[in-house]
Design a protein around this motif. Sequence first.
Motif, PDB file in Angstrom:
ATOM      1  N   VAL A 244      16.525  48.707  32.070  1.00  0.00           N
ATOM      2  CA  VAL A 244      15.727  48.789  30.849  1.00  0.00           C
ATOM      3  C   VAL A 244      16.456  48.141  29.675  1.00  0.00           C
ATOM      4  O   VAL A 244      15.870  47.393  28.892  1.00  0.00           O
ATOM      5  N   LEU A 245      17.765  48.403  29.575  1.00  0.00           N
ATOM      6  CA  LEU A 245      18.517  47.802  28.473  1.00  0.00           C
ATOM      7  C   LEU A 245      18.545  46.288  28.617  1.00  0.00           C
ATOM      8  O   LEU A 245      18.460  45.559  27.631  1.00  0.00           O
TER       9      LEU A 245
ATOM     10  N   PHE B  42      16.207  44.462  29.942  1.00  0.00           N
ATOM     11  CA  PHE B  42      14.899  43.958  29.511  1.00  0.00           C
ATOM     12  C   PHE B  42      14.757  43.989  27.996  1.00  0.00           C
ATOM     13  O   PHE B  42      14.174  43.091  27.398  1.00  0.00           O
ATOM     14  N   ALA B  43      15.321  45.037  27.367  1.00  0.00           N
ATOM     15  CA  ALA B  43      15.251  45.102  25.911  1.00  0.00           C
ATOM     16  C   ALA B  43      16.016  43.933  25.303  1.00  0.00           C
ATOM     17  O   ALA B  43      15.558  43.286  24.361  1.00  0.00           O
ATOM     18  N   TYR B  44      17.185  43.632  25.899  1.00  0.00           N
ATOM     19  CA  TYR B  44      17.959  42.503  25.388  1.00  0.00           C
ATOM     20  C   TYR B  44      17.186  41.204  25.568  1.00  0.00           C
ATOM     21  O   TYR B  44      17.077  40.383  24.662  1.00  0.00           O
TER      22      TYR B  44
ATOM     23  N   THR C 103      18.686  57.601  37.506  1.00  0.00           N
ATOM     24  CA  THR C 103      18.617  57.633  36.044  1.00  0.00           C
ATOM     25  C   THR C 103      19.432  56.479  35.462  1.00  0.00           C
ATOM     26  O   THR C 103      18.977  55.788  34.554  1.00  0.00           O
TER      27      THR C 103
ATOM     28  N   GLN D 213       9.292  40.193  34.140  1.00  0.00           N
ATOM     29  CA  GLN D 213       8.570  41.470  34.196  1.00  0.00           C
ATOM     30  C   GLN D 213       7.819  41.587  35.524  1.00  0.00           C
ATOM     31  O   GLN D 213       7.790  42.655  36.152  1.00  0.00           O
TER      32      GLN D 213
ATOM     33  N   GLY E 165      14.028  40.887  25.779  1.00  0.00           N
ATOM     34  CA  GLY E 165      12.887  40.914  24.868  1.00  0.00           C
ATOM     35  C   GLY E 165      13.286  40.466  23.475  1.00  0.00           C
ATOM     36  O   GLY E 165      12.569  39.690  22.826  1.00  0.00           O
ATOM     37  N   ALA E 166      14.455  40.929  23.020  1.00  0.00           N
ATOM     38  CA  ALA E 166      14.909  40.543  21.693  1.00  0.00           C
ATOM     39  C   ALA E 166      15.235  39.058  21.654  1.00  0.00           C
ATOM     40  O   ALA E 166      14.883  38.344  20.702  1.00  0.00           O
TER      41      ALA E 166
ATOM     42  N   PRO F 176      18.124  52.530  36.440  1.00  0.00           N
ATOM     43  CA  PRO F 176      17.004  52.100  35.590  1.00  0.00           C
ATOM     44  C   PRO F 176      17.404  51.949  34.125  1.00  0.00           C
ATOM     45  O   PRO F 176      16.877  51.087  33.424  1.00  0.00           O
ATOM     46  N   LEU F 177      18.354  52.770  33.672  1.00  0.00           N
ATOM     47  CA  LEU F 177      18.792  52.637  32.275  1.00  0.00           C
ATOM     48  C   LEU F 177      19.349  51.242  32.029  1.00  0.00           C
ATOM     49  O   LEU F 177      19.020  50.596  31.039  1.00  0.00           O
TER      50      LEU F 177
END
Lengths: 334, 630
Positions: free
Chosen positions: A99-100, A102-104, A92, A46, A106-107, A95-96
């Motif tokens: 972000v995905l 980072f979400a992965y 757009t 991050q 994070g999980a 960054p998408l």
Amino acid sequence: MRHFVVVGILVIVMAVLTYVGLDSAGLMPVEASAQSVSIDWLWNWQIVAISFLFALIVVPMAYSMVIFRRRKGDITDAEHVEGNTTLEITWTVIPLFIVLTFAYMGAYSLGETRRVDPNAMVIKVKAQQFTWTFEYPEYGGFFSNELHLPVDRQVVLKMESSDVIHSFWVPEFRVKQDVVPGRVTEYRITPTLIGSYKVRCAEICGTSHSYMENAIIVEDESVFTAWASEQETIMLASQTPESLGKILTVKNGCVGCHSIDGTQLTAPTWFGLYGSDVPLADGTTVVADDAYLAESILNSTAKLVEGFSPTTMPAYTLTDVEVANLIAYIKTLK
Amino acid sequence: MKKFFSTALAHGLFWQLIGILVGAGLVTGIRATMGLSVTAKFFFTEPAWVLGGFFGVLFFIAGSGAVSDWYKWARGIDTPEHHEDHHTGWEKYLSVSLDHKVIGIQYTVTALVLLSLGGLFALIFRTELAQSQLQFLTVEMQLFGQNGPQLYNTLMSLHGMIMIVSILLGVAGIMNYVVPLLLGAQDMAFPRLNAFSYWIAVPAAVLLVMSLILGGFDTGWTGYPPLSARAPVGMQMFFLGVFTAGWSSILGALNVIVTVVRMRAKGMTAMRMPILVWASVATSIIALTATQLIGLSFQLVMFQRLFGMGFFDPAKGGNPVLFQHLFWFYSHPAVYVFVLPGLGVISELLPVFARKPLFGYRWIAMSSLGIALVGFIVWAHHMFTSGMNEYLRVPFMYSTLLVAIPTGVKFFSWVATIWKGKISYETPMLFVIGAIVVFLMGGLTGPPNATVSTDLHLHDTYFIVGHFHDTIFGGFVFPFFAALYYWFPKATGRRMNETLGKIHFWLMTPSFFVMTLGMMRIGLLGMRRRIADYDPALGFDNTHLVLTIAGFLIAISVCVFMYNFFNSIKNGEKAEGNVWNSRSPEWQVPSPMPAHNYDQPFEVVGEPYDYGLPGSKYVEFIAPSKNTHK
């Protein structure tokens, strides 16, 4: 074109400097649990992203502000550029993906913190205004207001609250979990560093919320076992009214509001209480004898002590013998 | 003084007091006949205070005259479409007016009053935090039936909610004043509803402040039960105040949406609306549809306390976590209610001071709607540690991170707008630049709270406090100041002092950075939010002292602003023309704006931000002979 090259270089320099600065600032407390490793791993990524994006916005802005400032006397407008669809789609879509990702991550990192060891030691936790009580079922179920943990062994805390919502947080362990009345929440942790820490209640729980901090001691397995066995022995052996009374105070969390060393908390201290003259809110004075203490334990607002608001004590069901044991314990506090 | 007593404000406040006494007296009488207790710690019992508070609001509204036109209509009496104002001077602003510009100024000044009050509360508890241990909010001190730590909790909680109400009113102020002017409308679609929306916010603010003297409450602005089910009677005044303020927000939003849909000038298609109008629509969609949920959640706790209905009481089968879902379903999107108009102001002002078209107009317009819509499906990220179903945390992490996409589009487009512009630095522009950088700090510190595992550490710490102060200052406070400096000449025909404006900016901005970065730093190291005292062993004393000093510097800068604002109304340099050389319609006519806005209607003939395109115009006034517009 020259502008883009200069800005590009400056962005990279700025991003690296920001990252190095943040990384060397020591942002996080010491890492004291296995779970904190995957959290800190994600945190570091991050910081990488933050440093880069910060530079990516701030550098071209600052550059424009200096290089493209309006010169004195210039009243003309700038070049007419309305937009650029390719650029908009680029910023757009890229960054998408970031972000995905980072979400992965994070999980994944969340999954790591929830990894279950079937041999984890169970400790029961009771949260109440304004203290924590720990019960060790594996050692005969003794109670303690300090949480002792063996190093490098997973423990699972089964947490309950008897009044409002609290939150179990040890900054060095990273993980945080609310304790909610009416349900059992679980906190799974593997301490990895011997030392003293504190559990700090992180959900506002009333007047003395700030002070809802109890000691946590992470120690060598053998030291822990010795301590736990000793506590168990004391519990089994000590059948004097005083020691039974002391166990009751720990179990019921009395010391969350009544100090035993004279410190002023939410409720009157017990230190030197027995036999003293107690000024009451109605202006009279009463001697703290057995009858007064018994009455106040069972009905805390019957004789309200001066300077304290009539916040009701939690409802306890105590037998006469238990009340007598509590009083016997209070007598010892001088 | 005599003039003051004839205003709607004075009448309303007087009748609110009467209403409180009537309502409380009614309940007390009923209780007496039932043989229940009639007095309590704060004189009246809790049910008596609640009905009193409720009656107070109704009496205020009736007494202020905000509903008298509707009342007359119900009796069959006609009223003129527009009242001629009886008042001329400052009394006009303390009286019921149907003019959107007057209402906009009423909203704005009320917002500034509440901003000062909320700021004052912050200074009090910030001073207590300057050192560990309790210095003046001690256990021994007593005020309003509260000891020091309780008072700390009350002030901290009220700081939150009073600032939120202040922001909602500030947003309404900008939208009310500016949106009809940008659209070429003579007023809002429903002028009486507009006045009602403003006036109901005043008794709401009074109720919030009343909670302080009725024992306060110690839950933070979130009011989570079971703690809020046990707090003193002040809790009920807080609930009632927020419930009432919600009406203002919902009805105001309705008015904005209808005005934009129905009252645009000829030729103003959706993609030719000024960007601030898009932002206002996006924010109003949220306020219109989500505010009900915070009202509902607070009402349920009120009923739990009054009637023993155990919605959130586990002993009666209730569920405390359910409250959090209801609460955050509004309170997360609410954040976008606060920031979207601010981001709209940034987009509106940047082209003016960069002398360049807004880069990617359509993308910025759509990103506002995107943020508003995604904002509805992210609420549970406030609940990652709450004990809700574990598996729900992952989908909410994905949805939350998606907010970064439209937000990123705005940042990139802003940078592209000023790139190769011809930028000048009048005070409004300084605040716009400040807003972008501060909002960037808030935006960048957001994703670590969105990814569940890092949030397990960050949740409920000072890191969060720093993060959201960045988002709110960047998304609302800085743009709000920019908007005030920018449209002040339109409202008054005078401009605010530039030097004082620059002092305000250069004092506030660095102090603010120090404050929020310091907050985030100690938050990471173990400083929890909402604590009156902290463990000296953590070694935070020096940082907290610096934070307190920074807080006071911000307060001083706001005092400079207040002086500048109120002094310039009478003594500011005259500025009746197009001060900022803007293409926007409101600047094509002399300031201050006449009572019924444009004497001649205008037609949109071009793009709003075509700076640098020779010979282009955004609007053209229609000569009276061609005027088909009624």
